[in-house]
Scaffold this active site. Sequence first.
Site, PDB file in Angstrom:
ATOM      1  N   SER A 141      49.751  41.542  37.768  1.00 55.25           N
ATOM      2  CA  SER A 141      50.467  41.834  37.492  1.00 55.25           C
ATOM      3  C   SER A 141      51.947  42.547  37.920  1.00 55.25           C
ATOM      4  CB  SER A 141      49.299  43.306  36.820  1.00 55.25           C
ATOM      5  OG  SER A 141      49.369  43.883  38.457  1.00 55.25           O
ATOM      6  N   HIS A 162      48.761  37.045  31.352  1.00 51.83           N
ATOM      7  CA  HIS A 162      48.761  38.515  31.903  1.00 51.83           C
ATOM      8  C   HIS A 162      47.957  39.429  30.724  1.00 51.83           C
ATOM      9  CE1 HIS A 162      50.293  42.674  33.463  1.00 51.83           C
ATOM     10  NE2 HIS A 162      49.168  42.425  33.485  1.00 51.83           N
ATOM     11  N   GLU A 174      50.435  39.132  28.183  1.00 52.36           N
ATOM     12  CA  GLU A 174      51.880  38.387  28.070  1.00 52.36           C
ATOM     13  C   GLU A 174      52.032  37.427  28.929  1.00 52.36           C
ATOM     14  OE1 GLU A 174      54.166  42.067  30.228  1.00 52.36           O
ATOM     15  OE2 GLU A 174      53.097  41.004  31.483  1.00 52.36           O
ATOM     16  N   ASN A 212      55.277  46.792  32.251  1.00 50.52           N
ATOM     17  CA  ASN A 212      55.950  47.529  32.762  1.00 50.52           C
ATOM     18  C   ASN A 212      57.618  47.863  33.074  1.00 50.52           C
ATOM     19  OD1 ASN A 212      53.309  48.468  33.922  1.00 50.52           O
ATOM     20  ND2 ASN A 212      52.474  46.304  35.029  1.00 50.52           N
TER      21      ASN A 212
END
Length: 538
Positions: A141, A162, A174, A212
Amino acid sequence: MVHGGAGRDGAEQGGAAERWARDVRTLRVIGAGAMGRGIAQLAAAGGVTVELADVRPEAVRDAVEHVSGMFDRLVAKGRMTAADAAAAKERLRPVGEPLTPLGECDLVVEAVREDMDTKRELFAALEKACPPKTVLATNTSSLPVTAIGAALADPSRLAGLHFFNPVPLMRLVEVIPGARTAGWIPDALAALVRRLGHEPVRAPDAPGFLVNHAGRGLVTEALQILAEGAAEPVDVDRIARDVLGLKMGPCELLDLTGMDVSHPVMESVWTGFYTEPRLRPSRVGRARLEAGLLGRKTGEGFYAYPDGGAKREPAEITPPADAERRPVWIHEDAAGGGGPGARETLGALLAAADVEVESGDGPSDRAVVLVTPYGEPGGAVAVREGLPPERTLSVDPLGGFFTRLTLGVHPAVDRAAGRSAVAALAATGRPVSVVRDGPAPVAQRLLASVVNVACGIAEQGLARPADIDTAVRLGLGYPRGPLEWGDHVGAETVLDILEGLSLGTGDPRYRPSTWLTERAGLGLPLTETGTRPADLLS
């Protein structure tokens, strides 16, 4: 296994990727924790045989029991037939040790702890144990895929894949190519993700990947607002939910994820982009981390969670009982204010609540004055327009006054006039948040930061506009993707807010992205890449 070479055209390479995804029969998941179990459930339900491996045999047994139980629950809820559940269970194969012979394995997905040395050691061993046809994927991650692959003799086999927790419910995945990943692999993994019923986005092998990174816009700006003392956490959250339509406000989101998780991610992404001001963390986050105010897991964060239960949220404000009923005069400034319609809309709302609304060219001596600025303090509007500062307060026009009303108070406001303003807004039946007047209202600051960070991602070519929007909608649960959101509000409006924040604070955090300024000036949507130099040469 078909490998796409550098000379292969896009259509042929895409066809090879689709064929590989269609032909995947066996997948090994290494790591039987929460993520590994979720990936195993998704793949087994999607028709793929799943080999579950972990260095702890009991973890494998527990994972098989857990996933089987999840299939039983889906049958009980009518979301899966008994026959499909039985077939999916048959596709779960506990194999024990991660390096148990992998002769029939098409893909290995690693879901072990987030530690660079652990992952490098595992993939170095897998490279020797797997047949050449096997694709290797890491569910990291946060760790760079390129750095993980540096331990391999042939890093072209490795990519990031991910998933988000809980995997069966979070549809986003992802797909992250490393610097040496073979060109066909990202498309092949994306096709497999679609085969399993999830939505892939291609993310950069950069700090925070895509979700993120994009998510820093909301939480870092919320913490900046708190650091300035401009609003209380509950007000930031209520404004984010009611005005922006978010499912959770940024402070309650930080309580959910835990400051021990969130703050290090903020620092990691910020330092990974060499202290880019737009991504800057806050001293508030660091202080709360050091104080152990982590959120739900400790029973206290921005909110209290008595006995580990639901958060204790303060009641909505009530209008002051002794507030004097005064007429209200609303200023409209098409250049720097709410624009055409703000005065009419807010005036009609107040009039319907039996509040006297003056219609003259200027306010009477008793009237409370309301201004509706974008990217400008209400006090500054009062001075610029020759309005009485002691009776002038701001109301955020973002959202059209349909949900929550946010009242901004500057230091020169007469208390009696301010209390009258609170009472007038509360009379509409809308909930009211009273915050400090600043360079822009809270909702505008949050939205502009979200859009600007996303524009920065697009500007650097880290991801396609469509992938940015998809990633944020599915991965973060925003009502719109940030670029779509910017177009909905208007790129010019977002630019006005950022320029006002930049001018009012002098903080490079609010430097507008070139992607935003160019498109606002040229009249192009934020969601479009537009013409690139390469387009003229192909």
